[in-house]
Design an enzyme around this catalytic site. Structure first.
Site, PDB file in Angstrom:
ATOM      1  N   GLY A  93       0.810  -1.209   0.000  1.00  0.00           N
ATOM      2  CA  GLY A  93       0.000   0.000   0.000  1.00  0.00           C
ATOM      3  C   GLY A  93       0.844   1.259   0.000  1.00  0.00           C
ATOM      4  O   GLY A  93       0.326   2.363  -0.185  1.00  0.00           O
ATOM      5  N   PHE A  95       3.050   2.362  -2.173  1.00  0.00           N
ATOM      6  CA  PHE A  95       3.147   3.057  -3.458  1.00  0.00           C
ATOM      7  C   PHE A  95       1.995   4.034  -3.654  1.00  0.00           C
ATOM      8  O   PHE A  95       2.147   5.065  -4.315  1.00  0.00           O
ATOM      9  CB  PHE A  95       3.187   2.053  -4.616  1.00  0.00           C
ATOM     10  N   GLN A 218      15.017   1.271  -0.655  1.00  0.00           N
ATOM     11  CA  GLN A 218      14.694   2.587  -1.191  1.00  0.00           C
ATOM     12  C   GLN A 218      15.964   3.438  -1.228  1.00  0.00           C
ATOM     13  O   GLN A 218      17.054   2.911  -1.111  1.00  0.00           O
ATOM     14  CB  GLN A 218      13.587   3.240  -0.356  1.00  0.00           C
ATOM     15  N   CYS A 341       3.297 -15.740 -32.392  1.00  0.00           N
ATOM     16  CA  CYS A 341       2.612 -15.938 -31.108  1.00  0.00           C
ATOM     17  C   CYS A 341       1.535 -17.003 -31.272  1.00  0.00           C
ATOM     18  O   CYS A 341       0.751 -16.965 -32.224  1.00  0.00           O
ATOM     19  CB  CYS A 341       1.995 -14.618 -30.648  1.00  0.00           C
ATOM     20  N   CYS A 346      -4.029 -14.690 -31.474  1.00  0.00           N
ATOM     21  CA  CYS A 346      -3.263 -14.732 -32.720  1.00  0.00           C
ATOM     22  C   CYS A 346      -3.603 -15.956 -33.565  1.00  0.00           C
ATOM     23  O   CYS A 346      -3.411 -15.941 -34.782  1.00  0.00           O
ATOM     24  CB  CYS A 346      -1.768 -14.688 -32.410  1.00  0.00           C
ATOM     25  N   HIS A 372      -3.829 -11.310 -25.168  1.00  0.00           N
ATOM     26  CA  HIS A 372      -2.624 -11.358 -26.006  1.00  0.00           C
ATOM     27  C   HIS A 372      -1.426 -10.729 -25.307  1.00  0.00           C
ATOM     28  O   HIS A 372      -0.338 -11.324 -25.269  1.00  0.00           O
ATOM     29  CB  HIS A 372      -2.857 -10.646 -27.338  1.00  0.00           C
TER      30      HIS A 372
END
Length: 403
Positions: A93, A95, A218, A341, A346, A372
């Site tokens: 949390g 961030f 950090q 792919c 695809c 994708h």
């Protein structure tokens, strides 16, 4: 032990490993799709299983707000709540303190890139006047958030973060930290680092021993602070280590930070580069010794019309290995997004059809595009693991990045 990490192959600073937790295992280096609210938009768990996704990351802050971590605990934890039988990682949390505070105010992310740094740094001095406008304010105790939906004030502390993550029942959790901005000056970064270290000690006291706790390194763009933080975390009994933002003003700054930090972390424990997942970064940071990545980018770019393509289809560093499906050139293009792919998209749908869905704002587009892009990155990581194991990594990197 809630987590075991075994290194199977090495090549220079790179390693192929296996992380084992109480809800299963996964191979590293690994890209971890982000299921912010216990879901990846447009996909279900059968899709993830078909792709070979063994681990996902959910967001502590958002799940605390809705539906609530206590409710999830009552329903048996995240694994039962979302019917996912793989490994679940939750962030701390921390961030959100950046993204809802300084990051939101100035529109910057973990890497500053081309912005007017000195001008914006001066604005840091005026932050106190603007705190009422922010959704998050950092104090020595923790972070106060304003829920953007209800308007209520929520306080997140190290102890509270550990409690929420325990209620969620995730396998790998992160210590509460302060993610500073690329615009933060040294004085603020140093104070934030002191907070992060105090909070890490608190998390070690309060975390659920059934979970694997990762400490977060950090220190912003400052070498001595990064090294200080890496040594601090390495001396504590964490199951693994996150490397958090800010990651400097450029991609090269980020790679420099990895050069400073990774040699100081225990070789026998996994390293997670938080919030990073661009194709170029997956190669360059794996080469530095990173084991784990998480990022919303594949799903977010998909929703915005950007689909990943390999070098065989014209993907390169300059176009970030993406095509924009809305381009008129694809209106009568019967080719798949990427002929190399083998994902269900695809194998079954053309660029022309996907362009039609995107232009018509059809919900099916969002599902197919997201499928994708995530499949593409998951399978690329498989190739990277194989190339480390058989010694062909540098050839694969040259094929993709051109160097």
């Amino acid at each position: 032990m809630p987590l075991k990490f075994r290194i199977k192959h090495t090549l220079d600073r790179m390693r192929v490993g296996k992380v084992k937790t109480r809800h299963g295992s996964f191979e590293t280096p690994v890209f971890i799709p982000v299921a912010t609210l216990a879901a990846i938009r447009g996909l279900d768990n059968r899709d993830l299983k078909d792709m070979g996704v063994e681990v996902i990351l959910a967001n502590t802050y958002h799940l605390h707000l809705r539906p609530g971590d206590e409710l999830i605990k009552e329903l048996g934890g995240l694994h039962k709540f979302m019917n996912f039988d793989g490994v679940i990682v939750t962030d701390s949390g921390g961030f959100q303190a950046f993204s809802l505070g300084f990051g939101m105010e100035h529109g910057v992310g973990k890497i500053a890139n081309n912005i007017f740094l000195e001008e914006l740094r001066e604005e840091r001095l005026r932050e106190a006047e603007n705190e009422r406008k922010k959704l998050a304010v950092v104090t020595d105790r923790g972070v106060r958030f304003k829920d953007p939906k209800s308007g209520r004030i929520v306080e997140l502390t190290p102890k509270k973060s550990m409690e929420i993550q325990s209620n969620l029942g995730s396998d790998i959790i992160f210590a509460f930290d302060e993610c500073t901005s690329p615009l933060s000056d040294r004085d603020y970064t140093e104070k934030a680092l002191e907070r992060t270290h105090r909070w890490a000690e608190e998390c070690l006291q309060h975390y659920d021993r059934r979970q694997a706790l990762f400490g977060v390194v950090q220190g912003g763009e400052y070498r001595d602070l990064r090294e200080k933080s890496a040594r601090f975390m390495a001396e504590r009994d964490f199951a693994g280590y996150g490397i958090g933002g800010s990651l400097g003003k450029s991609k090269q700054d980020m790679l420099n930070i990895l050069d400073w930090v990774i040699p100081l972390l225990p070789e026998e424990k996994p390293r997670h580069l938080l919030g990073i997942g661009a194709i170029e970064d997956l190669f360059n940071c794996t080469e530095k010794g990173v084991d784990m990545y998480d990022c919303v980018a594949p799903a977010r770019w998909a929703r915005r019309g950007h689909l990943y393509v390999s070098p065989a289809e014209g993907g390169n560093v300059r176009n970030k290995f993406r095509i924009h499906i809305k381009n008129a050139a694809f209106r009568i293009d019967n080719r798949p997004v990427d002929r190399t792919c083998d994902c269900l998209v695809c194998q079954n749908y053309s660029r022309a059809y996907l362009r039609h869905l995107y232009k018509a704002n059809e919900l099916l587009y969002f599902r197919l595009a997201t499928y994708h892009n995530i499949y593409f990155v998951v399978k690329l990581m498989e190739r990277i693991r194989e190339s480390i194991a058989d010694g062909s990594f540098y050839e694969l990197k040259r094929e993709w990045l051109g160097f």
